[in-house]
Design an enzyme around this catalytic site. Structure first.
Site, short mmCIF file in Angstrom:
data_model
loop_
_atom_site.label_atom_id
_atom_site.label_comp_id
_atom_site.label_asym_id
_atom_site.label_seq_id
_atom_site.Cartn_x
_atom_site.Cartn_y
_atom_site.Cartn_z
N GLY A 78 -4.20 -11.80 -8.02
CA GLY A 78 -4.67 -10.90 -6.98
C GLY A 78 -4.21 -9.46 -7.13
O GLY A 78 -4.66 -8.58 -6.38
N LYS A 107 -9.20 -5.20 10.88
CA LYS A 107 -10.33 -4.87 9.99
C LYS A 107 -11.69 -4.95 10.68
O LYS A 107 -12.61 -4.23 10.31
CB LYS A 107 -10.31 -5.79 8.77
CG LYS A 107 -9.24 -5.43 7.76
CD LYS A 107 -9.35 -6.34 6.53
CE LYS A 107 -8.47 -5.84 5.41
NZ LYS A 107 -8.62 -6.64 4.19
N GLY A 162 -11.14 -21.04 1.94
CA GLY A 162 -10.76 -20.16 3.03
C GLY A 162 -11.96 -19.40 3.56
O GLY A 162 -12.93 -19.17 2.82
N ALA A 163 -11.90 -19.03 4.84
CA ALA A 163 -13.06 -18.40 5.48
C ALA A 163 -12.62 -17.27 6.42
O ALA A 163 -13.18 -17.10 7.50
CB ALA A 163 -13.87 -19.45 6.24
N GLY A 207 -11.13 -12.95 6.64
CA GLY A 207 -11.68 -11.63 6.32
C GLY A 207 -11.88 -11.41 4.83
O GLY A 207 -12.91 -10.87 4.41
N ALA A 208 -10.94 -11.86 4.01
CA ALA A 208 -11.08 -11.63 2.57
C ALA A 208 -12.24 -12.43 2.00
O ALA A 208 -12.92 -11.98 1.07
CB ALA A 208 -9.77 -12.02 1.86
N ASN A 235 -11.70 -1.59 5.69
CA ASN A 235 -10.29 -1.52 5.24
C ASN A 235 -9.87 -0.09 4.91
O ASN A 235 -8.76 0.13 4.43
CB ASN A 235 -10.04 -2.45 4.04
CG ASN A 235 -10.49 -1.85 2.72
OD1 ASN A 235 -11.38 -0.99 2.69
ND2 ASN A 235 -9.90 -2.28 1.63
N ASP A 274 -12.62 -3.74 -0.49
CA ASP A 274 -12.18 -5.06 -0.97
C ASP A 274 -13.19 -5.69 -1.93
O ASP A 274 -12.81 -6.39 -2.87
CB ASP A 274 -11.94 -6.01 0.22
CG ASP A 274 -10.59 -5.77 0.89
OD1 ASP A 274 -9.69 -5.22 0.23
OD2 ASP A 274 -10.45 -6.13 2.07
N SER A 334 0.81 -1.22 0.00
CA SER A 334 0.00 0.00 0.00
C SER A 334 0.85 1.27 0.00
O SER A 334 0.53 2.22 -0.74
CB SER A 334 -0.96 0.00 1.20
OG SER A 334 -1.93 -1.00 1.02
P1 NAP Z 1 -7.34 -14.41 7.23
O1 NAP Z 1 -8.47 -13.65 7.79
O2 NAP Z 1 -6.18 -14.78 8.12
O3 NAP Z 1 -7.97 -15.79 6.63
C1 NAP Z 1 -7.15 -16.75 6.01
C2 NAP Z 1 -7.95 -18.01 5.70
O4 NAP Z 1 -7.04 -18.95 5.10
C3 NAP Z 1 -8.54 -18.72 6.91
O5 NAP Z 1 -9.68 -19.44 6.53
C4 NAP Z 1 -7.39 -19.68 7.29
O6 NAP Z 1 -7.80 -20.81 8.01
C5 NAP Z 1 -6.94 -20.12 5.92
N1 NAP Z 1 -5.59 -20.64 5.96
C6 NAP Z 1 -4.48 -20.05 6.45
N2 NAP Z 1 -3.41 -20.86 6.30
C7 NAP Z 1 -3.87 -21.99 5.70
C8 NAP Z 1 -3.26 -23.21 5.30
N3 NAP Z 1 -1.95 -23.43 5.47
N4 NAP Z 1 -4.04 -24.18 4.73
C9 NAP Z 1 -5.36 -23.97 4.57
N5 NAP Z 1 -6.01 -22.84 4.93
C10 NAP Z 1 -5.26 -21.87 5.51
O7 NAP Z 1 -6.70 -13.69 5.99
P2 NAP Z 1 -7.46 -12.76 4.90
O8 NAP Z 1 -7.46 -11.36 5.34
O9 NAP Z 1 -8.74 -13.42 4.59
O10 NAP Z 1 -6.45 -12.85 3.67
C11 NAP Z 1 -6.28 -14.07 2.99
C12 NAP Z 1 -5.36 -13.90 1.79
O11 NAP Z 1 -5.94 -13.00 0.85
C13 NAP Z 1 -3.99 -13.34 2.14
O12 NAP Z 1 -3.02 -14.01 1.36
C14 NAP Z 1 -4.09 -11.88 1.72
O13 NAP Z 1 -2.83 -11.34 1.35
C15 NAP Z 1 -4.99 -12.00 0.52
N6 NAP Z 1 -5.73 -10.76 0.24
C16 NAP Z 1 -5.53 -10.17 -0.97
C17 NAP Z 1 -6.20 -9.02 -1.29
C18 NAP Z 1 -5.98 -8.38 -2.63
O14 NAP Z 1 -6.29 -7.20 -2.78
N7 NAP Z 1 -5.48 -9.12 -3.61
C19 NAP Z 1 -7.09 -8.43 -0.37
C20 NAP Z 1 -7.29 -9.06 0.86
C21 NAP Z 1 -6.59 -10.24 1.15
P3 NAP Z 1 -7.73 -20.87 9.62
O15 NAP Z 1 -8.88 -20.06 10.10
O16 NAP Z 1 -7.82 -22.31 9.92
O17 NAP Z 1 -6.41 -20.27 10.02
#
Ligand code: NAP
Length: 292
Positions: free
Chosen positions: A257, A75, A132-133, A135-136, A96, A111, A26
């Site tokens: 992404g 967030k 995945g579940a 914030g994103a 965000n 987002d 950012s």
């Molecule tokens: P978050 O809230 O930490 O959620 C991550 C999710 O992935 C949770 O469901 C978590 O499961 C799961 N996970 C983590 N490690 C894992 C593994 N080794 N195997 C399987 N599942 C796993 O993160 P978030 O904010 O949602 O962000 C997720 C991703 O999206 C990040 O890589 C972030 O950089 C990316 N993102 C990109 C943008 C963009 O603009 N391109 C915007 C937002 C986010 P648990 O609950 O079991 O830990």
């Protein structure tokens, strides 16, 4: 909160609040955009451990700073310290972006807009699978509901989190189901009429998860005949993740992404400055920050 050494006044100073902030793009994006559009403003990093979040918002109001990006892990928690949030932020359940509305400090979420930007020209599929579940995933679900996709399937390592998301969002879809993480490989081939698969896990990210994919090449290949169509990875570093690589080899259309990241930043920039960020050039600029 870090003290600013620049000559830019606080109301023209923006920044990102999160913890940790090591890999955030950012500052690079917004600093570039201010320079490119000729706006005399600065963008900094406010690394804020969770316990310091209330003090951060107090200091932010006092200066007052012009606006902020908000990222992990604040967030959701930051909402309690704001004067209000937009309908979009309410719908996603997370903020965000901080911005001023008259003298009130508001939270918004860009987002969903960012997620939708690279999909504008796509025909809608019969279903979407979200991996995945966190914030994103909430922003992705809100975006899919906005598009009118009727069937969504959720798979997450921690099934309880997927079930909570399903409870929060079930009213917005004709069908919103949760499957076990171990069963995700079977879904793409079982859905007729087109499927989007969205990776919202950090699997594939440079560093500890690089080279890992939440879906195998075999699963992508099996799905080809069932009309499966688009794989979308929220991870953007590296740009071509193992997930996208496997999808491309199986003939799927892909979205990385980085366009989402640029689009969510451009929406913040518009909110703060009223100006459009040149998104194509922004993407090209950010590519120079990512290792090949
Ligand atoms: P978050 O809230 O930490 O959620 C991550 C999710 O992935 C949770 O469901 C978590 O499961 C799961 N996970 C983590 N490690 C894992 C593994 N080794 N195997 C399987 N599942 C796993 O993160 P978030 O904010 O949602 O962000 C997720 C991703 O999206 C990040 O890589 C972030 O950089 C990316 N993102 C990109 C943008 C963009 O603009 N391109 C915007 C937002 C986010 P648990 O609950 O079991 O830990």
């Amino acid at each position: 909160m870090a003290s600013e050494r620049s000559s830019v006044p606080p109301e023209h100073t923006f920044g990102v609040c999160g913890y940790p902030l090591g890999q955030s793009l950012s500052p690079a994006l917004h600093t570039w955009a201010f320079a490119r559009t000729g706006i005399a403003a600065a963008y900094t990093s406010w690394e804020t451990p969770p316990a310091e979040l209330p003090a951060f918002v107090t200091a932010f109001r006092k200066r007052p700073y012009g606006g902020a990006s908000v990222t992990i892990p604040h967030k959701q928690n930051i909402v309690a310290f704001l004067d209000g949030v937009t309908d979009t932020a309410t719908s996603i359940g997370a903020v965000n972006t901080l911005f001023w509305k008259n003298d009130a400090l508001f939270g918004h979420n860009t987002d969903m807009e960012g997620f939708l930007a690279p999909l504008a020209a796509e025909a809608l599929p019969a279903a979407a699978l979200i991996l995945g579940a966190g914030g994103a995933a909430r922003a992705v679900l809100a975006g899919l509901a906005h598009l009118g996709i009727s069937r969504v399937i959720l798979a997450a390592r921690t099934t309880e989190k997927a079930e909570q998301l399903a409870r929060d969002y079930c009213a917005r879809f004709a069908s919103l189901s949760v499957i076990a993480w171990e069963d995700r490989e079977n879904i793409p081939a079982a859905v007729e009429g087109g499927l989007w698969v969205v990776n919202t896990t950090p699997l594939g990210m440079r560093g500890k998860a690089e080279g890992l994919s939440p879906l195998s090449g075999a699963a992508f290949a099996r799905a080809r005949d069932a009309g499966a169509c688009l794989a979308y990875d929220l991870v953007y570093n590296p740009l071509r993740t193992a997930f996208l690589d496997a999808a491309m080899k199986a003939g799927w259309t892909v979205r990385d992404g980085l366009d989402m990241f640029v689009a969510q930043g451009a929406a913040q920039f518009r909110l703060w400055t009223g100006q459009d960020m040149p998104v194509r050039d922004a993407r090209a600029f950010l590519l120079t920050h990512l290792e090949p």
